[in-house]
Scaffold this motif. Structure first.
Motif, PDB file in Angstrom:
ATOM      1  N   GLY A  82     -36.513  99.091  91.791  1.00  0.00           N
ATOM      2  CA  GLY A  82     -37.596  99.840  92.423  1.00  0.00           C
ATOM      3  C   GLY A  82     -37.064 100.929  93.351  1.00  0.00           C
ATOM      4  N   LEU A  83     -37.962 101.515  94.071  1.00  0.00           N
ATOM      5  CA  LEU A  83     -37.627 102.579  95.016  1.00  0.00           C
ATOM      6  C   LEU A  83     -37.751 102.014  96.421  1.00  0.00           C
ATOM      7  CD1 LEU A  83     -36.979 105.616  95.284  1.00  0.00           C
ATOM      8  CD2 LEU A  83     -39.438 106.019  95.379  1.00  0.00           C
ATOM      9  N   PHE A  84     -36.632 101.851  97.111  1.00  0.00           N
ATOM     10  CA  PHE A  84     -36.581 101.257  98.451  1.00  0.00           C
ATOM     11  C   PHE A  84     -37.207  99.861  98.468  1.00  0.00           C
ATOM     12  CE2 PHE A  84     -36.970 105.912  99.229  1.00  0.00           C
ATOM     13  CZ  PHE A  84     -35.655 106.120  99.648  1.00  0.00           C
ATOM     14  N   GLY A  85     -37.084  99.139  97.349  1.00  0.00           N
ATOM     15  CA  GLY A  85     -37.627  97.795  97.263  1.00  0.00           C
ATOM     16  C   GLY A  85     -39.095  97.742  96.862  1.00  0.00           C
ATOM     17  N   PHE A  86     -39.728  98.910  96.717  1.00  0.00           N
ATOM     18  CA  PHE A  86     -41.128  98.969  96.298  1.00  0.00           C
ATOM     19  C   PHE A  86     -41.209  99.502  94.871  1.00  0.00           C
ATOM     20  CE2 PHE A  86     -41.218  99.547 100.942  1.00  0.00           C
ATOM     21  CZ  PHE A  86     -42.030  98.485 101.290  1.00  0.00           C
ATOM     22  N   PHE A  87     -42.375  99.423  94.263  1.00  0.00           N
ATOM     23  CA  PHE A  87     -42.642  99.942  92.928  1.00  0.00           C
ATOM     24  C   PHE A  87     -41.719  99.332  91.871  1.00  0.00           C
ATOM     25  CE2 PHE A  87     -43.399 103.461  95.984  1.00  0.00           C
ATOM     26  CZ  PHE A  87     -44.778 103.430  95.965  1.00  0.00           C
ATOM     27  N   LYS A  88     -41.537  98.038  91.976  1.00  0.00           N
ATOM     28  CA  LYS A  88     -40.688  97.341  91.006  1.00  0.00           C
ATOM     29  C   LYS A  88     -41.434  97.185  89.682  1.00  0.00           C
ATOM     30  CE  LYS A  88     -38.138  94.622  94.385  1.00  0.00           C
ATOM     31  NZ  LYS A  88     -37.772  93.273  94.814  1.00  0.00           N
ATOM     32  N   SER A  89     -40.702  97.334  88.575  1.00  0.00           N
ATOM     33  CA  SER A  89     -41.252  97.088  87.241  1.00  0.00           C
ATOM     34  C   SER A  89     -40.737  95.743  86.764  1.00  0.00           C
ATOM     35  CB  SER A  89     -40.805  98.169  86.264  1.00  0.00           C
ATOM     36  OG  SER A  89     -41.276  99.421  86.670  1.00  0.00           O
ATOM     37  N   GLN A  90     -41.600  95.009  86.059  1.00  0.00           N
ATOM     38  CA  GLN A  90     -41.206  93.697  85.544  1.00  0.00           C
ATOM     39  C   GLN A  90     -41.388  93.659  84.037  1.00  0.00           C
ATOM     40  OE1 GLN A  90     -43.767  91.005  87.652  1.00  0.00           O
ATOM     41  NE2 GLN A  90     -42.334  90.808  89.384  1.00  0.00           N
ATOM     42  N   LEU A  91     -40.525  92.888  83.384  1.00  0.00           N
ATOM     43  CA  LEU A  91     -40.648  92.648  81.951  1.00  0.00           C
ATOM     44  C   LEU A  91     -40.836  91.150  81.753  1.00  0.00           C
ATOM     45  CD1 LEU A  91     -40.515  93.517  78.992  1.00  0.00           C
ATOM     46  CD2 LEU A  91     -38.029  93.276  79.119  1.00  0.00           C
ATOM     47  N   LYS A  92     -41.960  90.793  81.103  1.00  0.00           N
ATOM     48  CA  LYS A  92     -42.265  89.386  80.851  1.00  0.00           C
ATOM     49  C   LYS A  92     -41.979  89.054  79.396  1.00  0.00           C
ATOM     50  CE  LYS A  92     -45.765  89.166  84.427  1.00  0.00           C
ATOM     51  NZ  LYS A  92     -47.174  88.902  84.741  1.00  0.00           N
ATOM     52  N   SER A  93     -41.599  87.819  79.160  1.00  0.00           N
ATOM     53  CA  SER A  93     -41.306  87.362  77.801  1.00  0.00           C
ATOM     54  C   SER A  93     -42.586  87.303  76.976  1.00  0.00           C
ATOM     55  CB  SER A  93     -40.652  85.990  77.834  1.00  0.00           C
ATOM     56  OG  SER A  93     -40.498  85.491  76.531  1.00  0.00           O
ATOM     57  N   PRO A  94     -42.575  87.877  75.765  1.00  0.00           N
ATOM     58  CA  PRO A  94     -43.765  87.817  74.917  1.00  0.00           C
ATOM     59  C   PRO A  94     -43.915  86.484  74.177  1.00  0.00           C
ATOM     60  CG  PRO A  94     -42.051  89.082  73.840  1.00  0.00           C
ATOM     61  CD  PRO A  94     -41.533  88.717  75.198  1.00  0.00           C
ATOM     62  N   ILE A  95     -42.855  85.651  74.172  1.00  0.00           N
ATOM     63  CA  ILE A  95     -42.869  84.400  73.411  1.00  0.00           C
ATOM     64  C   ILE A  95     -42.118  83.297  74.156  1.00  0.00           C
ATOM     65  CG2 ILE A  95     -42.968  85.520  71.145  1.00  0.00           C
ATOM     66  CD1 ILE A  95     -39.914  84.952  70.934  1.00  0.00           C
ATOM     67  N   ASP A  96     -42.341  82.064  73.734  1.00  0.00           N
ATOM     68  CA  ASP A  96     -41.478  80.952  74.141  1.00  0.00           C
ATOM     69  C   ASP A  96     -40.225  81.040  73.296  1.00  0.00           C
ATOM     70  OD1 ASP A  96     -43.380  79.960  75.883  1.00  0.00           O
ATOM     71  OD2 ASP A  96     -44.188  78.518  74.444  1.00  0.00           O
ATOM     72  N   GLY A  97     -39.074  80.754  73.868  1.00  0.00           N
ATOM     73  CA  GLY A  97     -37.849  80.800  73.081  1.00  0.00           C
ATOM     74  C   GLY A  97     -36.609  80.669  73.933  1.00  0.00           C
ATOM     75  N   VAL A  98     -35.521  81.232  73.415  1.00  0.00           N
ATOM     76  CA  VAL A  98     -34.230  81.197  74.093  1.00  0.00           C
ATOM     77  C   VAL A  98     -33.741  82.627  74.263  1.00  0.00           C
ATOM     78  CG1 VAL A  98     -31.836  80.392  73.949  1.00  0.00           C
ATOM     79  CG2 VAL A  98     -33.679  78.943  73.116  1.00  0.00           C
ATOM     80  N   PHE A  99     -33.340  82.969  75.472  1.00  0.00           N
ATOM     81  CA  PHE A  99     -32.779  84.289  75.756  1.00  0.00           C
ATOM     82  C   PHE A  99     -31.343  84.278  75.233  1.00  0.00           C
ATOM     83  CE2 PHE A  99     -30.846  87.516  78.489  1.00  0.00           C
ATOM     84  CZ  PHE A  99     -31.768  88.546  78.380  1.00  0.00           C
ATOM     85  N   THR A 100     -31.086  84.999  74.149  1.00  0.00           N
ATOM     86  CA  THR A 100     -29.799  84.853  73.467  1.00  0.00           C
ATOM     87  C   THR A 100     -28.767  85.938  73.767  1.00  0.00           C
ATOM     88  OG1 THR A 100     -30.690  85.940  71.506  1.00  0.00           O
ATOM     89  CG2 THR A 100     -30.732  83.543  71.538  1.00  0.00           C
ATOM     90  N   ASN A 101     -29.203  87.163  74.064  1.00  0.00           N
ATOM     91  CA  ASN A 101     -28.209  88.227  74.243  1.00  0.00           C
ATOM     92  C   ASN A 101     -28.829  89.422  74.950  1.00  0.00           C
ATOM     93  OD1 ASN A 101     -25.800  89.586  74.050  1.00  0.00           O
ATOM     94  ND2 ASN A 101     -25.919  89.957  71.862  1.00  0.00           N
ATOM     95  N   ILE A 102     -27.968  90.199  75.590  1.00  0.00           N
ATOM     96  CA  ILE A 102     -28.360  91.485  76.164  1.00  0.00           C
ATOM     97  C   ILE A 102     -27.267  92.485  75.814  1.00  0.00           C
ATOM     98  CG2 ILE A 102     -27.358  90.933  78.419  1.00  0.00           C
ATOM     99  CD1 ILE A 102     -30.501  93.008  77.997  1.00  0.00           C
ATOM    100  N   SER A 103     -27.655  93.638  75.302  1.00  0.00           N
ATOM    101  CA  SER A 103     -26.684  94.653  74.894  1.00  0.00           C
ATOM    102  C   SER A 103     -26.429  95.637  76.027  1.00  0.00           C
ATOM    103  CB  SER A 103     -27.199  95.406  73.666  1.00  0.00           C
ATOM    104  OG  SER A 103     -26.359  96.504  73.383  1.00  0.00           O
ATOM    105  N   ASP A 104     -25.157  95.817  76.373  1.00  0.00           N
ATOM    106  CA  ASP A 104     -24.774  96.792  77.393  1.00  0.00           C
ATOM    107  C   ASP A 104     -24.863  98.211  76.851  1.00  0.00           C
ATOM    108  OD1 ASP A 104     -24.212  94.661  79.048  1.00  0.00           O
ATOM    109  OD2 ASP A 104     -22.071  94.646  78.572  1.00  0.00           O
ATOM    110  N   VAL A 105     -24.835  98.358  75.530  1.00  0.00           N
ATOM    111  CA  VAL A 105     -24.821  99.676  74.903  1.00  0.00           C
ATOM    112  C   VAL A 105     -26.237 100.227  74.709  1.00  0.00           C
ATOM    113  CG1 VAL A 105     -24.114 100.952  72.845  1.00  0.00           C
ATOM    114  CG2 VAL A 105     -22.661  99.127  73.732  1.00  0.00           C
ATOM    115  N   THR A 106     -27.161  99.367  74.236  1.00  0.00           N
ATOM    116  CA  THR A 106     -28.507  99.844  73.906  1.00  0.00           C
ATOM    117  C   THR A 106     -29.571  99.449  74.926  1.00  0.00           C
ATOM    118  OG1 THR A 106     -29.029  97.867  72.610  1.00  0.00           O
ATOM    119  CG2 THR A 106     -27.996  99.727  71.432  1.00  0.00           C
TER     120      THR A 106
END
Length: 159
Positions: free
Chosen positions: A91-115
């Motif tokens: 966010g900006l100075f701790g305000f205006f934070k954006s959040q991403l919520k999971s669309p499904i139940d499951g397992v968080f398997t990977n995050i790409s540093d490139v994409t």
């Protein structure tokens, strides 16, 4: 009356019928040699991986791809629930934070540093192989399936 030749036609009145019941991938064989089975007996089972969903974290949070790993709130290979917050921008100075919520139940398997993409796997899908005929198990193929033998009439042909 004339008879026609039907290629592949086989008619046997009383014979031993052997059928392979096999899993699509390695799993657990539940039957043992000598077991009597009927058509509905489950002889083997396994789990196939669930579908994978990709989330573009960088785009959802409106951040640079380089800063995506710092925004992730869950660990790799952890179970997540639908609606759980998996990433949050600074966010900006701790305000205006954006959040991403999971669309499904499951397992968080990977995050790409490139994409900046995150991968979430849906829960595994159970696969069970039934005997589909009565008989007895004459052979067990480790982690794959069984061969079932039964007595009966066999009519085999090409339709």
């Amino acid at each position: 009356m004339a008879r026609s030749y039907t290629p592949g036609l086989k008619v046997l009145s009383n014979t031993s019928i052997k059928r392979l019941r096999q899993l699509p991938m390695k799993g657990k064989v539940l039957a043992k040699v000598g077991d009597s089975v009927d058509a509905n007996t489950v002889v083997a089972s396994t789990f196939i991986p669930g579908n994978v969903q990709m989330l573009n974290v960088a785009r959802h949070l409106n951040v640079e791809v380089d800063s995506v790993p710092d925004c992730i709130l869950v660990n790799i290979d952890s179970k997540i629930k639908k609606g759980q917050i998996i990433a949050e921008s600074k966010g900006l100075f701790g305000f205006f934070k954006s959040q991403l919520k999971s669309p499904i139940d499951g397992v968080f398997t990977n995050i790409s540093d490139v994409t900046g993409q995150a991968l979430i796997s849906e829960p595994p899908i159970a696969i069970e192989v039934d005997a589909f005929s009565s008989g007895s198990v004459i052979e067990v193929i480790d982690d794959e399936g069984v061969i079932i033998e039964s007595q009966g009439a066999l009519v085999q042909g090409i339709l």
